[in-house]
Scaffold this motif. Sequence first.
Motif, PDB file in Angstrom:
ATOM      1  N   ILE A 135      87.107  16.321-167.886  1.00 49.23           N
ATOM      2  CA  ILE A 135      86.907  16.357-166.428  1.00 49.23           C
ATOM      3  C   ILE A 135      87.504  17.643-165.853  1.00 49.23           C
ATOM      4  CG2 ILE A 135      87.518  15.222-164.253  1.00 49.23           C
ATOM      5  CD1 ILE A 135      87.463  12.560-165.780  1.00 49.23           C
ATOM      6  N   THR A 136      88.673  18.034-166.365  1.00 45.27           N
ATOM      7  CA  THR A 136      89.307  19.276-165.924  1.00 45.27           C
ATOM      8  C   THR A 136      88.423  20.483-166.235  1.00 45.27           C
ATOM      9  OG1 THR A 136      91.510  18.340-166.284  1.00 45.27           O
ATOM     10  CG2 THR A 136      91.353  20.735-166.136  1.00 45.27           C
ATOM     11  N   LEU A 137      87.826  20.486-167.417  1.00 45.02           N
ATOM     12  CA  LEU A 137      86.927  21.580-167.782  1.00 45.02           C
ATOM     13  C   LEU A 137      85.683  21.588-166.891  1.00 45.02           C
ATOM     14  CD1 LEU A 137      87.191  21.498-171.682  1.00 45.02           C
ATOM     15  CD2 LEU A 137      88.174  23.179-170.118  1.00 45.02           C
ATOM     16  N   GLY A 138      85.277  20.406-166.432  1.00 44.91           N
ATOM     17  CA  GLY A 138      84.179  20.323-165.469  1.00 44.91           C
ATOM     18  C   GLY A 138      84.554  20.999-164.154  1.00 44.91           C
ATOM     19  N   ASN A 139      85.813  20.813-163.740  1.00 40.95           N
ATOM     20  CA  ASN A 139      86.335  21.494-162.554  1.00 40.95           C
ATOM     21  C   ASN A 139      86.252  23.007-162.749  1.00 40.95           C
ATOM     22  OD1 ASN A 139      87.952  22.629-160.529  1.00 40.95           O
ATOM     23  ND2 ASN A 139      89.852  21.766-161.317  1.00 40.95           N
ATOM     24  N   LEU A 140      86.660  23.466-163.923  1.00 40.13           N
ATOM     25  CA  LEU A 140      86.622  24.901-164.221  1.00 40.13           C
ATOM     26  C   LEU A 140      85.192  25.444-164.203  1.00 40.13           C
ATOM     27  CD1 LEU A 140      87.876  27.558-165.169  1.00 40.13           C
ATOM     28  CD2 LEU A 140      87.859  26.656-167.513  1.00 40.13           C
ATOM     29  N   LEU A 141      84.278  24.717-164.828  1.00 35.56           N
ATOM     30  CA  LEU A 141      82.876  25.146-164.860  1.00 35.56           C
ATOM     31  C   LEU A 141      82.305  25.235-163.446  1.00 35.56           C
ATOM     32  CD1 LEU A 141      80.236  25.798-166.344  1.00 35.56           C
ATOM     33  CD2 LEU A 141      79.824  23.322-166.511  1.00 35.56           C
ATOM     34  N   SER A 142      82.585  24.229-162.641  1.00 33.31           N
ATOM     35  CA  SER A 142      82.099  24.214-161.261  1.00 33.31           C
ATOM     36  C   SER A 142      82.675  25.385-160.470  1.00 33.31           C
ATOM     37  CB  SER A 142      82.470  22.888-160.594  1.00 33.31           C
ATOM     38  OG  SER A 142      81.948  22.802-159.300  1.00 33.31           O
ATOM     39  N   GLY A 143      83.961  25.690-160.697  1.00 27.40           N
ATOM     40  CA  GLY A 143      84.586  26.815-160.020  1.00 27.40           C
ATOM     41  C   GLY A 143      83.970  28.148-160.424  1.00 27.40           C
TER      42      GLY A 143
ATOM     43  N   PHE B 137      82.513  19.525-155.834  1.00 25.56           N
ATOM     44  CA  PHE B 137      82.612  18.989-157.190  1.00 25.56           C
ATOM     45  C   PHE B 137      83.990  19.262-157.778  1.00 25.56           C
ATOM     46  CE2 PHE B 137      77.882  18.834-157.431  1.00 25.56           C
ATOM     47  CZ  PHE B 137      77.760  17.548-157.936  1.00 25.56           C
ATOM     48  N   SER B 138      84.490  20.478-157.603  1.00 25.94           N
ATOM     49  CA  SER B 138      85.800  20.835-158.160  1.00 25.94           C
ATOM     50  C   SER B 138      86.913  19.992-157.549  1.00 25.94           C
ATOM     51  CB  SER B 138      86.082  22.323-157.924  1.00 25.94           C
ATOM     52  OG  SER B 138      85.291  23.128-158.764  1.00 25.94           O
ATOM     53  N   LEU B 139      86.849  19.762-156.237  1.00 28.93           N
ATOM     54  CA  LEU B 139      87.862  18.942-155.565  1.00 28.93           C
ATOM     55  C   LEU B 139      87.854  17.512-156.092  1.00 28.93           C
ATOM     56  CD1 LEU B 139      87.344  20.254-151.931  1.00 28.93           C
ATOM     57  CD2 LEU B 139      89.476  20.411-153.219  1.00 28.93           C
ATOM     58  N   VAL B 140      86.657  16.956-156.248  1.00 27.91           N
ATOM     59  CA  VAL B 140      86.539  15.586-156.764  1.00 27.91           C
ATOM     60  C   VAL B 140      87.049  15.503-158.195  1.00 27.91           C
ATOM     61  CG1 VAL B 140      84.905  13.774-157.405  1.00 27.91           C
ATOM     62  CG2 VAL B 140      84.633  14.974-155.231  1.00 27.91           C
ATOM     63  N   LEU B 141      86.637  16.444-159.032  1.00 31.43           N
ATOM     64  CA  LEU B 141      87.053  16.438-160.433  1.00 31.43           C
ATOM     65  C   LEU B 141      88.549  16.695-160.572  1.00 31.43           C
ATOM     66  CD1 LEU B 141      84.050  18.387-162.006  1.00 31.43           C
ATOM     67  CD2 LEU B 141      84.510  15.935-162.175  1.00 31.43           C
ATOM     68  N   ASP B 142      89.105  17.542-159.694  1.00 29.91           N
ATOM     69  CA  ASP B 142      90.539  17.827-159.724  1.00 29.91           C
ATOM     70  C   ASP B 142      91.351  16.580-159.398  1.00 29.91           C
ATOM     71  OD1 ASP B 142      92.792  19.661-159.924  1.00 29.91           O
ATOM     72  OD2 ASP B 142      92.971  19.460-157.760  1.00 29.91           O
TER      73      ASP B 142
ATOM     74  N   SER C  69      88.940  27.730-159.557  1.00 27.75           N
ATOM     75  CA  SER C  69      88.319  27.005-158.443  1.00 27.75           C
ATOM     76  C   SER C  69      89.062  27.201-157.124  1.00 27.75           C
ATOM     77  CB  SER C  69      88.250  25.506-158.771  1.00 27.75           C
ATOM     78  OG  SER C  69      87.499  25.277-159.940  1.00 27.75           O
ATOM     79  N   PHE C  70      90.398  27.217-157.188  1.00 29.78           N
ATOM     80  CA  PHE C  70      91.193  27.263-155.958  1.00 29.78           C
ATOM     81  C   PHE C  70      92.111  28.484-155.886  1.00 29.78           C
ATOM     82  CE2 PHE C  70      90.787  22.657-157.239  1.00 29.78           C
ATOM     83  CZ  PHE C  70      89.648  22.435-156.490  1.00 29.78           C
ATOM     84  N   GLY C  71      91.892  29.449-156.777  1.00 31.17           N
ATOM     85  CA  GLY C  71      92.638  30.697-156.729  1.00 31.17           C
ATOM     86  C   GLY C  71      91.703  31.883-156.599  1.00 31.17           C
ATOM     87  N   LEU C  72      90.757  31.979-157.524  1.00 25.31           N
ATOM     88  CA  LEU C  72      89.790  33.073-157.480  1.00 25.31           C
ATOM     89  C   LEU C  72      88.818  32.915-156.308  1.00 25.31           C
ATOM     90  CD1 LEU C  72      88.518  35.608-158.697  1.00 25.31           C
ATOM     91  CD2 LEU C  72      87.179  34.118-160.214  1.00 25.31           C
ATOM     92  N   VAL C  73      88.306  31.703-156.115  1.00 23.89           N
ATOM     93  CA  VAL C  73      87.295  31.491-155.064  1.00 23.89           C
ATOM     94  C   VAL C  73      87.811  31.837-153.660  1.00 23.89           C
ATOM     95  CG1 VAL C  73      85.871  29.772-153.888  1.00 23.89           C
ATOM     96  CG2 VAL C  73      85.890  29.864-156.390  1.00 23.89           C
TER      97      VAL C  73
ATOM     98  N   THR D  86      78.131  27.588-153.406  1.00 22.03           N
ATOM     99  CA  THR D  86      79.588  27.621-153.612  1.00 22.03           C
ATOM    100  C   THR D  86      80.253  26.422-152.957  1.00 22.03           C
ATOM    101  OG1 THR D  86      79.565  30.042-153.659  1.00 22.03           O
ATOM    102  CG2 THR D  86      81.682  28.981-153.285  1.00 22.03           C
ATOM    103  N   ALA D  87      79.798  26.066-151.762  1.00 27.37           N
ATOM    104  CA  ALA D  87      80.365  24.910-151.060  1.00 27.37           C
ATOM    105  C   ALA D  87      80.180  23.633-151.879  1.00 27.37           C
ATOM    106  CB  ALA D  87      79.705  24.758-149.692  1.00 27.37           C
ATOM    107  N   VAL D  88      78.987  23.444-152.453  1.00 23.67           N
ATOM    108  CA  VAL D  88      78.719  22.269-153.292  1.00 23.67           C
ATOM    109  C   VAL D  88      79.621  22.286-154.522  1.00 23.67           C
ATOM    110  CG1 VAL D  88      76.991  21.096-154.700  1.00 23.67           C
ATOM    111  CG2 VAL D  88      76.341  22.063-152.476  1.00 23.67           C
ATOM    112  N   CYS D  89      79.766  23.461-155.132  1.00 23.67           N
ATOM    113  CA  CYS D  89      80.618  23.586-156.321  1.00 23.67           C
ATOM    114  C   CYS D  89      82.068  23.254-155.999  1.00 23.67           C
ATOM    115  CB  CYS D  89      80.514  24.997-156.896  1.00 23.67           C
ATOM    116  SG  CYS D  89      78.943  25.366-157.703  1.00 23.67           S
TER     117      CYS D  89
END
Length: 238
Positions: free
Chosen positions: A12-20, A41-46, A74-78, A35-38
């Motif tokens: 699930i964490t890797l899913g967060n990374l992929l989405s980010g 997804f990242s917030l939910v998976l996180d 997801s929450f640093g680069l973006v 990007t907003a949709v991604c």
Amino acid sequence: MSFIKNNLANAITLGNLLSGCIGAIHLITGDYQVTAVCLIFSLVLDFFDGFVARALKANSNLGTQLDSLADMVSFGLVPGLTMFKLLEPFGNHLSGITLPFEIKYSGLLITLFSCLRLAIFNLDEEQKYYFKGLNTPSNTILIFGLYYAFRENGSFGLLTENEILLCALTVLSSWLLISPVKMIAMKFKSMKLKDNYPKVALLAGAVIILLACKTAGIPMVILYYMLISLIFQKQLTS
């Protein structure tokens, strides 16, 4: 079966990374809606990677490291790229002064401080039921929310069309990430209502803001989150 149990949260964490990663790519190319949709997804998976790990009793040092590495994208680069995009139109001009560099790169200061915040969080054993400083997902919602609302309907134009204010926001956002101010975490030490007034006030206020302000309410919810956290400083550590 035990392999799946031990690694489901990591998947699930890797899913967060992929989405980010996908969100960052689309942000660079200008497709901010993807990007907003991604980010959603990242917030939910996180949220669910930690929930699943605790439910399956599969917490591990590997999972902790993966979580921070995924959050870094997801929450640093973006959010850093978001500020980069906001500052891009100004070139190397800052309030009429010609600079020897493009000011858009200063937006990446948010990425650097997000990395620093995540490293501090990994080493700090205090932040179990509260955060010290603004957590990276909330900071991302604040920065990307401003950009999204501006692109959708022109909200916050006075801020997003002023390079001085954007640079000031970049510095403020970077400081908030590592500040000592205690912030509400949605983790429950007790299920008693009196012990959870800050969370109840936060959720109720967030719903009202989003219903009243729609898209413009997204970054405003984070401002409200910081305000409520300041009001309930003493209760957060009691």
